[in-house]
Design an enzyme around this catalytic site. Structure first.
Site, short mmCIF file in Angstrom:
data_model
loop_
_atom_site.label_atom_id
_atom_site.label_comp_id
_atom_site.label_asym_id
_atom_site.label_seq_id
_atom_site.Cartn_x
_atom_site.Cartn_y
_atom_site.Cartn_z
N ALA A 70 0.89 -1.20 -0.08
CA ALA A 70 -0.05 0.12 -0.02
C ALA A 70 0.96 1.09 0.07
CB ALA A 70 -0.86 -0.09 0.99
N GLY A 110 0.50 -5.18 1.39
CA GLY A 110 -0.84 -5.43 0.80
C GLY A 110 -0.82 -6.24 -0.37
N GLU A 113 -0.62 -9.69 0.84
CA GLU A 113 -1.63 -10.06 1.55
C GLU A 113 -2.83 -10.53 0.41
OE1 GLU A 113 -2.07 -6.47 4.07
OE2 GLU A 113 -2.47 -7.65 5.68
N GLU A 133 4.98 -3.71 7.20
CA GLU A 133 4.07 -2.66 8.04
C GLU A 133 4.40 -2.15 9.23
OE1 GLU A 133 2.92 -5.20 6.14
OE2 GLU A 133 1.33 -4.49 5.02
#
Ligand code: NAI
Length: 735
Positions: A70, A110, A113, A133
């Site tokens: 992200a 992300g 993920e 993160e």
């Protein structure tokens, strides 16, 4: 940015009619799952689901990169459309058609993920994966903390999520994070696999339906793991909350775990630490774009190639610098003053390189250092004739440095750059003995130089933009963070450190013990407090410098007051310790006691306690209790105050520079964003008020007098940190 329902470039659509390849045109530069990508991913999946001619789906990135995660700028502004990555990952997982992730380049945050929602994962052999993160103060908030432990087990998931480290494709395969690693075209391999999967059951591949693999001693394992995580975190919240999210996966059903993950994510998002860590992330990128007050800048200056370098002096610093250069694959000549020093230095360098090679081997890399074309040892300056750059790291002595630079100027080829690794000395004075002051620059490494990331790059009055650009490029190649600063005593880092350490010593005079002061600053988040640091670096280093400055030792004028120099407060405590041979760890005694000379475990020393109390009696200082608040404020606010003076003098071009220096060179806790960012969170009016208060109590300590720039910023209404520099030359009516 658009989504394609098409086969990847180079794929033959006709041969594979039943496979829907979803090409993800992710973030324009980093393939990040930004809003448009999320929307497109959702649309693509729904369309694939609804289209009966599509039998399977492959997800891949464009341009050889799966996704860099992200865009962290997005986290500060919550997504108004309410479109989150988590539900999309679930949507992928629920698909009735097999979904295969084709991981090329990087799959981070992300991006990784997304792959956890896929039923199968294929990675290219050179791909790297991770959930970083935690390094920006967050946790993987798209259900990653719930799916990863279900896939690879709790120990491995904890390691990856709480450290944020990247892993190679081969490690991912060993851990079971990916199903296959390929050397050829990953997308083609994924399509082949997707074809084979058509019609096969998928239930067992949906991670949300799987239990977390059990450990025989899960509870004990988690208790021990939490202790380790907290110890490493040193006050940073994110690793512990990552741990809590993974723990939830071991205790609760998937949906409840996801709720917990979201709750913890929101705590982190609003904690202030995430903001500080994200600031630190961008500050590091901002300092790459250097400028100087004379208008030189990264935009117009070009670095020169460094094909061969030399290091002079193989002491504490030179050894690490040589190691860093070899690791950066720059051929290097290492030079000492005589054969005896050379042999000692060579052994030390070889030992460091062997250790580094071993570490690199574990990551599948090699380090070639036994080749004389890569690393050469010498005592004769003549071997320096063909080098492009020299880094001098001899004793901190101006006369010696000048002698060496004069010699270098005569021997090295005219275009060679001459760098000095001084801690504080005047770059202009060193440059003055050369015939090429424009190619002389300070490169201040930090100890141990092969480990510490900071490289303070100090330009002198005559240093050319090309020289600065070359030093910055060198920092990059050595995987260090270069910060360009101006020339003044101690430059940025040591200059700000001086009032901090000075306050720490004054606090001892007034009633604190070394361990009290260290504890407060370590609780704040510093890796080690000022006294433990001083014992580690050696008290003799500062003693020598104070003797050179005439502050102590034989050159001190007779009759000088013990606790005053030039009319200001001075503490002779460190000098007195040195006179007693207490140099710190190296002598087994300093501000603390150690098990032996060279020992590392600091124990409070009753001798110091009684020494301090006798000292106070001698100087009629009334011992008082000093609380944690005063310790913290006096140490930190004087350091910050010096920072404002540095900014006002144009020694650094912005507060980020000071923060990057402190985070990477002085163990400042990153989750507090650096000293100047911290000042902005405390509020400049608060800092000013406290400095005024302490300055009234201690009028003989100039470092407590508020900086004029700090006062001006407060008068201007406490502007945000990004705007500080624009106020430097503005008029204020209130001053
Ligand atoms: P050191 O005392 O460990 O090593 C200096 C080395 O220079 C010795 O091995 C010595 O033999 C060699 N040397 C002296 N004269 C020489 C000559 N004429 N030709 C070739 N070699 C010669 O010193 P250290 O700690 O490595 O410091 C070096 C420089 O780095 C100093 O300017 C110091 O202020 C600076 N520095 C030191 C840091 C530290 O933590 N030790 C941190 C950052 C900078």
């Amino acid at each position: 940015m658009s989504w394609g329902r098409h086969i990847a470039p180079g794929q033959d659509n006709r041969k594979l009619p039943e496979v829907q390849v979803v090409i993800s045109p992710l973030h324009p530069t980093r393939n990040s799952p930004c809003l448009a990508v999320l929307q497109a991913l959702e649309d693509g999946l729904k369309r694939a689901d609804a289209d009966p001619s599509v039998k399977a789906v492959t997800i891949c990135g464009e341009n050889g990169k799966f996704s860099a995660g992200a865009d962290i700028r997005g986290f500060s502004s919550p997504n108004k459309q309410g479109l989150g990555l988590g539900p999309i990952v679930s949507l992928i997982e629920r698909s009735e058609k097999p979904v295969v992730a084709a991981i090329e380049g990087i799959a981070l945050g992300g991006g990784l993920e997304v792959t956890l929602g896929c039923h199968y994962r294929i990675a290219h052999v050179q791909a790297r994966m991770g959930l970083p993160e935690v390094t920006i103060g967050l946790l993987p908030g798209a259900e990653g903390t719930q799916r990863l432990p279900r896939l690879i087990g709790v120990p491995a998931a904890l390691d990856i999520i709480t450290t944020g480290r990247h892993i190679s494709a081969s490690e991912a395969l060993k851990l079971g994070l990916v199903d296959e690693v390929v050397e050829e075209n990953t997308v083609e391999a994924a399509i082949r696999l997707a074809n084979r999967l058509i019609g096969q059951p998928l239930g067992h591949r949906r991670l949300s339906l799987k239990p977390v693999p059990k450990l025989p001693n899960m509870e004990a394992f988690l208790t021990e793991a939490l202790v380790k995580v907290k110890k490493r975190a040193q006050g940073c919240l994110a690793p512990e909350l990552c741990f809590q999210a993974i723990k939830a996966a071991t205790e609760q059903p998937f949906a409840d775990g996801v709720r917990k993950e979201r709750e913890l994510f929101n705590i982190l998002l609003t904690s202030g630490q995430a903001k500080a860590l994200q600031y630190a992330f961008f500050a590091e990128r901002a300092v790459e774009k250097w400028t100087t007050p004379s208008g030189a800048s990264w935009k117009t200056a070009s670095p020169q190639p460094i094909r061969k370098a030399a290091v002079i002096g193989l002491g504490t610093m030179g050894r690490g610098i040589v190691t860093s250069l070899v690791k950066a694959k720059i051929p290097v000549v290492a030079l000492e003053q005589d054969l005896e020093y050379l042999n000692t230095g060579r052994k030390a360098v070889m030992l460091l390189l062997e250790r580094e090679a071993m570490k690199m081997e574990q990551g599948g890399q090699t380090l070639d250092f036994n080749n004389p074309a890569r690393l050469q040892f010498a005592v004769d300056f003549d071997v320096l004739r063909d080098v492009d750059l020299v880094i001098e790291a001899v004793f901190e002595n101006m006369a010696l440095k000048k002698e060496i630079f004069n010699k270098l100027s005569r021997i090295c080829k005219p275009e060679a750059f001459l760098c000095t690794n001084t801690s504080a000395l005047n770059i202009d004075e060193i440059a003055s003995v050369t015939s090429r002051p424009q190619q002389v620059i300070g490169t201040h490494f930090f100890s141990p130089a092969h480990v510490m990331r900071l490289l303070e790059i100090i330009y002198g009055r005559h240093t050319s933009p090309t020289t600065i650009a070359t030093a910055m490029q060198l920092a990059k190649v050595m995987k260090k963070v270069g910060v360009v600063v101006g020339n003044c005593f101690g430059f940025v880092g040591n200059r700000m450190m001086f009032p901090y350490v000075q306050q720490a010593v004054f606090l001892l005079e007034e009633g604190s013990r070394p361990e009290d002061v260290d504890q407060v600053l370590e609780d704040f988040g510093f890796k080690i407090g000022p006294f433990r640091m001083s014992d580690l670096a050696g008290l003799d280093v500062g003693w020598r410098s104070r003797k050179d400055q005439g502050l102590t030792g034989p050159t001190l004028a007779p009759g000088t007051s013990a606790r005053q120099r030039h009319g200001y407060r001075y503490s002779p405590l460190p000098d007195l310790l040195c006179e007693k041979g207490r140099f710190g760890q190296k002598t087994g005694k300093g501000w603390y006691q150690y098990e032996k000379a060279g020992g590392r475990t600091a124990k409070p020393d009753p001798w110091i306690h009684s020494f301090l109390s006798e000292y106070r009696d001698t100087h009629q200082i009334k011992t008082r209790f000093i609380d944690q608040e005063e310790i913290l404020e006096r140490c930190l606010f004087t350091l910050i105050n010096e920072g404002f003076d540095i900014l006002a003098e144009g020694i650094a071009s912005g507060p980020e520079h000071l923060d990057v220096v402190y985070i990477n060179g002085y163990g400042w806790p990153k989750h507090r964003g650096g000293p100047m960012f911290y000042a902005s969170t405390v509020g400049l009016p608060n800092i000013l008020a406290k400095l005024q208060k302490y300055s009234e109590i201690h009028p003989d300590v100039p470092q407590l007098r508020p900086s004029a720039f700090l006062k001006k910023l407060v008068a201007m209404g406490n502007p945000p940190l990004n705007d500080w520099m624009s106020y430097l030359h503005r008029q204020s009516n209130k001053l």
